[in-house]
Each structure stands twice: as structure tokens, then as C-alpha cells.
Motif scaffolding. Structure first.
Motif, PDB file in Angstrom:
ATOM      1  N   ILE A 287      50.828  53.525  55.263  1.00 25.76           N
ATOM      2  CA  ILE A 287      49.904  52.393  55.458  1.00 25.76           C
ATOM      3  C   ILE A 287      48.518  52.780  54.969  1.00 25.76           C
ATOM      4  O   ILE A 287      48.010  53.847  55.310  1.00 25.76           O
ATOM      5  CB  ILE A 287      49.814  51.987  56.942  1.00 25.76           C
ATOM      6  CG1 ILE A 287      51.198  51.673  57.519  1.00 25.76           C
ATOM      7  CG2 ILE A 287      48.883  50.790  57.121  1.00 25.76           C
ATOM      8  CD1 ILE A 287      51.200  51.450  59.031  1.00 25.76           C
ATOM      9  N   LEU A 288      47.898  51.872  54.193  1.00 32.62           N
ATOM     10  CA  LEU A 288      46.532  52.048  53.707  1.00 32.62           C
ATOM     11  C   LEU A 288      45.625  51.015  54.355  1.00 32.62           C
ATOM     12  O   LEU A 288      45.894  49.818  54.297  1.00 32.62           O
ATOM     13  CB  LEU A 288      46.490  51.892  52.179  1.00 32.62           C
ATOM     14  CG  LEU A 288      45.111  51.753  51.528  1.00 32.62           C
ATOM     15  CD1 LEU A 288      44.261  52.996  51.738  1.00 32.62           C
ATOM     16  CD2 LEU A 288      45.261  51.466  50.031  1.00 32.62           C
ATOM     17  N   THR A 289      44.540  51.470  54.973  1.00 28.88           N
ATOM     18  CA  THR A 289      43.490  50.578  55.456  1.00 28.88           C
ATOM     19  C   THR A 289      42.163  51.052  54.871  1.00 28.88           C
ATOM     20  O   THR A 289      42.076  52.129  54.303  1.00 28.88           O
ATOM     21  CB  THR A 289      43.384  50.591  56.993  1.00 28.88           C
ATOM     22  OG1 THR A 289      43.077  51.913  57.419  1.00 28.88           O
ATOM     23  CG2 THR A 289      44.664  50.149  57.649  1.00 28.88           C
ATOM     24  N   GLY A 290      41.134  50.253  55.049  1.00 29.41           N
ATOM     25  CA  GLY A 290      39.795  50.670  54.634  1.00 29.41           C
ATOM     26  C   GLY A 290      39.085  49.690  53.737  1.00 29.41           C
ATOM     27  O   GLY A 290      39.199  49.762  52.512  1.00 29.41           O
ATOM     28  N   GLY A 291      38.379  48.731  54.333  1.00 25.10           N
ATOM     29  CA  GLY A 291      37.499  47.850  53.573  1.00 25.10           C
ATOM     30  C   GLY A 291      38.199  46.843  52.685  1.00 25.10           C
ATOM     31  O   GLY A 291      37.598  46.328  51.734  1.00 25.10           O
ATOM     32  N   ILE A 292      39.455  46.523  52.977  1.00 22.69           N
ATOM     33  CA  ILE A 292      40.188  45.539  52.168  1.00 22.69           C
ATOM     34  C   ILE A 292      39.856  44.142  52.682  1.00 22.69           C
ATOM     35  O   ILE A 292      40.082  43.826  53.851  1.00 22.69           O
ATOM     36  CB  ILE A 292      41.705  45.808  52.217  1.00 22.69           C
ATOM     37  CG1 ILE A 292      41.991  47.211  51.666  1.00 22.69           C
ATOM     38  CG2 ILE A 292      42.471  44.756  51.422  1.00 22.69           C
ATOM     39  CD1 ILE A 292      43.357  47.750  51.999  1.00 22.69           C
ATOM     40  N   THR A 293      39.317  43.319  51.797  1.00 24.59           N
ATOM     41  CA  THR A 293      38.809  42.011  52.220  1.00 24.59           C
ATOM     42  C   THR A 293      39.467  40.829  51.517  1.00 24.59           C
ATOM     43  O   THR A 293      39.241  39.690  51.910  1.00 24.59           O
ATOM     44  CB  THR A 293      37.290  41.920  51.990  1.00 24.59           C
ATOM     45  OG1 THR A 293      37.015  42.140  50.598  1.00 24.59           O
ATOM     46  CG2 THR A 293      36.548  42.951  52.822  1.00 24.59           C
ATOM     47  N   ASP A 294      40.256  41.054  50.468  1.00 26.56           N
ATOM     48  CA  ASP A 294      40.917  39.929  49.811  1.00 26.56           C
ATOM     49  C   ASP A 294      42.344  40.284  49.441  1.00 26.56           C
ATOM     50  O   ASP A 294      42.686  41.448  49.216  1.00 26.56           O
ATOM     51  CB  ASP A 294      40.133  39.446  48.581  1.00 26.56           C
ATOM     52  CG  ASP A 294      40.016  40.499  47.502  1.00 26.56           C
ATOM     53  OD1 ASP A 294      41.029  40.775  46.840  1.00 26.56           O
ATOM     54  OD2 ASP A 294      38.909  41.037  47.313  1.00 26.56           O
ATOM     55  N   ALA A 295      43.185  39.260  49.401  1.00 31.31           N
ATOM     56  CA  ALA A 295      44.609  39.442  49.175  1.00 31.31           C
ATOM     57  C   ALA A 295      44.900  39.999  47.787  1.00 31.31           C
ATOM     58  O   ALA A 295      45.865  40.752  47.609  1.00 31.31           O
ATOM     59  CB  ALA A 295      45.344  38.121  49.378  1.00 31.31           C
ATOM     60  N   GLU A 296      44.083  39.643  46.803  1.00 31.22           N
ATOM     61  CA  GLU A 296      44.300  40.130  45.439  1.00 31.22           C
ATOM     62  C   GLU A 296      44.183  41.657  45.393  1.00 31.22           C
ATOM     63  O   GLU A 296      44.993  42.336  44.754  1.00 31.22           O
ATOM     64  CB  GLU A 296      43.303  39.487  44.475  1.00 31.22           C
ATOM     65  CG  GLU A 296      43.506  38.007  44.253  1.00 31.22           C
ATOM     66  CD  GLU A 296      43.035  37.142  45.411  1.00 31.22           C
ATOM     67  OE1 GLU A 296      42.266  37.648  46.273  1.00 31.22           O
ATOM     68  OE2 GLU A 296      43.446  35.971  45.480  1.00 31.22           O
ATOM     69  N   SER A 297      43.178  42.190  46.083  1.00 33.37           N
ATOM     70  CA  SER A 297      43.023  43.649  46.122  1.00 33.37           C
ATOM     71  C   SER A 297      44.204  44.302  46.841  1.00 33.37           C
ATOM     72  O   SER A 297      44.694  45.361  46.421  1.00 33.37           O
ATOM     73  CB  SER A 297      41.718  44.030  46.814  1.00 33.37           C
ATOM     74  OG  SER A 297      40.612  43.605  46.057  1.00 33.37           O
TER      75      SER A 297
END
Length: 329
Positions: A287-297
Motif C-alpha cells: 500500500i502506498l499513501t502520501g499526499g495523493i489528492t486526485d484519482a488520475e495520480s
């Protein structure tokens, strides 16, 4: 959003998509750590519609001595199970899976919170708590902590959750054992990487004995301290290989003493160099987290082989409709 929509099986746990709501402390529990109506309402709102494949419940303390902060959730005794069942039921009715994160704060707490002196692997002050020198844990106390993790995991199962996550990130106790910054022990729990993760492996073994092979066990790892003399990705590649062998079903990657923020991070998914390296080293989901704000990214990070699942925290915290929009609903 083809990849974000793709189902994934992790052991007995079957997820409808690759979107994860990571553990985020709410400080909404009752004074005794029991689930409050505020917590049920919060997770109900976030999981409505089942657009989030997996909800990971905020870190919960395994014993009073391991409590990190006021109004933190407890998993420390059987009295909490009944209210936790109400929480798992709500999330399941909404269509999401749910696991619970269990934790011991170690030296990342205070006597005001726990009623006793903070403890740690060694008498080294926590970077976030520099004025407090923790008491070094004895081997008997380490055995008690291992048992407390196992007992907590059993309660998570009794409360109807789909799995449990062992917390070894963000500078809490297991992160303190893993980090050379805080672990200066000269016994079998200190020294090289394999010695510094001995407590982790013993906890994984005890947890799996307590919950059975069919109950899914995750581990959240602070895979780098981003500090001189601290945990490095090389350490974490050794550790994650051992965790996989021990029976962990998935790895949830974050920071160590740096917390959930990478220093000077500006890009979305800023822990991806860690998750990509680990994903290439193990065969279990990452699992990757960290500052992801949009579905495209999120989709691009999956497509680039950076991770198997994407955790979106602050965006879901700010907007309960984020997941529905991301999934094109």
C-alpha cells in the motif's frame, strides 16, 4: 480508472477495488477508549456507498502503557469489543471491508497520558519528545507486550473486522525497535536489522496463533526515517522479506521518525520510491499513501508499478464524497 477499480484478494480478504482509507487518528473516542457515536458517525459518512475498498481504523492502544494520546481508541481489554462490533457492522453495511490498526506508543507518549513513565527499547529520547528519557524495557516486559498485541488482535477478530494491522511506523514502539536511532540494545533485540525486528517477528507469530491462519494480518512499516543514522530502504528490504516469510499478508508503507510526511515532499505519492523497491522485493501487496489528492495520480502510480493499493487520507478527510467522484460515480 481501470486499475483503481480492479478487485484484489489478500488472503481471505476480497477487496472490490484498490482504494484504501488509511488510519487517521480522530481523537473522538470516549474517555475510556471505547467507540463513541461520533466515531461511528464519522466512519459511516466516510464509507457510505462502499466506494472505498478497504477502511483501516485508526491506531488503537493495546495497553494503557501504550496509549499515545487523549481520546485514542482502545483495544486493550474485552470491554471495548461490543462497541467495536457496531463500528465494523456500519462499515460492512456500507459495502467496504475494514481492518483495525493496533499500536503501542513506546516513548511517543507521556506520563500524563498513560499514568506511568514512557518506555522504549533503550534510554534514548524520542525526537518528538526530547525532554523525556524513556525507561528501557526488560525482556519480561517485551514478552508482555507481545502477548498484548496478540490479545488485541483476537479482540479485533471478535469485533467482526476483516483483519488487523500491526503498527510499526511514525516513531511508535515497533518503529523505535526497528530504528538504529532509538534502539541501542546489546541483547538479541538490538544490533543488526534481524535483531531489531525480532520483536516484530515474535508479535506476528503470536498474533497469527491468536487469530488463526484465515484472518488477514497487515503490517504498517516506517520504511525510512529520512534522518542520519536512521532506518534506510536497505534495512526495510531485509525486514519486509522476513515479514512476508512470517505470514504477513500485506505491507502498508509510510515513514518512521519523520511520520507520515516525507521531508521536502511535493509530488503525490511521495513514498513511492520506498513502495516500488519493496514491491519488487516481495510477492505480497504493498500500500502506498502520501499526499495523493486526485484519482488520475492514483491510477498512474498503480500503472507505474509503484504499489498495489493506494491510500488516500487527507483528501477523504476533507471531502467524504472524494471516493465516489474518484470512482466515477
Amino acid at each position: 480508472m481501470e486499475l483503481l477499480h480492479k478487485p484484489l484478494s489478500i488472503g481471505a480478504l476480497k477487496l472490490s477495488n484498490r482504494l484504501v482509507m488509511p488510519p487517521m487518528a480522530t481523537a473522538k473516542s470516549e474517555d475510556d477508549g471505547k467507540v463513541s457515536q461520533d466515531i461511528i458517525d464519522y466512519y459511516d459518512e466516510k464509507s457510505k456507498g462502499g466506494h472505498i475498498g478497504l477502511v483501516i481504523i485508526e491506531h488503537s492502544y493495546i495497553s494503557k502503557e501504550g496509549k499515545a494520546s487523549s481520546n485514542q481508541l482502545s483495544i486493550a481489554d474485552d470491554s471495548v469489543i461490543e462497541n467495536l462490533k457496531n463500528l465494523s457492522d456500519v462499515i460492512h453495511r456500507n459495502g467496504s471491508k475494514a481492518i483495525m490498526q493496533i499500536n503501542h506508543a513506546g516513548s511517543a507518549t507521556s506520563a500524563e497520558i498513560t499514568g506511568s513513565s514512557p518506555v522504549g527499547p533503550s534510554t534514548v529520547p524520542h525526537p518528538r519528545n526530547p525532554n523525556v528519557i524513556p525507561r528501557e524495557l526488560s525482556k519480561d516486559e517485551i514478552k508482555d507486550i507481545i502477548s498484548s498485541f496478540a490479545n488485541a488482535a483476537e479482540r479485533v477478530k471478535k469485533a467482526g473486522f476483516d483483519g488487523v494491522e500491526i503498527h510499526s511506523a511514525h516513531g511508535y514502539l515497533l518503529s523505535q525497535f526497528f530504528s538504529p536511532i532509538s534502539n541501542k540494545r546489546s541483547d538479541e533485540y538490538g544490533g543488526n536489522v534481524l535483531s531489531r525486528i525480532k520483536i516484530h517477528l515474535q508479535i506476528i507469530n503470536a498474533v497469527k496463533k491468536a487469530v488463526g491462519e484465515d484472518f488477514t494480518v497487515f503490517l504498517r512499516l516506517g520504511a525510512s526515517d529520512y534522518m542520519e543514522g536512521g532506518i534506510t530502504i536497505e534495512d526495510s528490504l531485509i525486514a519486509t522479506g522476513e515479514f512476508e516469510k512470517a505470514g504477513v499478508s500485506a505491507l502498508d508503507i509510510s515513514g518512521g521518525f519523520c511520520g507520515y510526511i516525507k521531508p521536502d515532499a511535493k509530488e503525490q505519492g511521495y513514498f513511492w520510491p520506498l513502495t516500488k523497491a519493496i514491491k519488487e522485493h516481495v510477492s505480497i501487496p504493498v500500500i502506498l499513501t502520501g499526499g495523493i489528492t486526485d484519482a488520475e495520480s492514483a491510477e498512474q502510480l498503480l500503472a507505474g508499478g509503484k504499489a498495489d493499493l493506494i491510500g488516500v487520507g487527507r483528501s477523504i478527510l476533507k471531502d467524504s464524497g472524494w471516493a465516489a467522484h474518484a470512482m466515477g460515480i
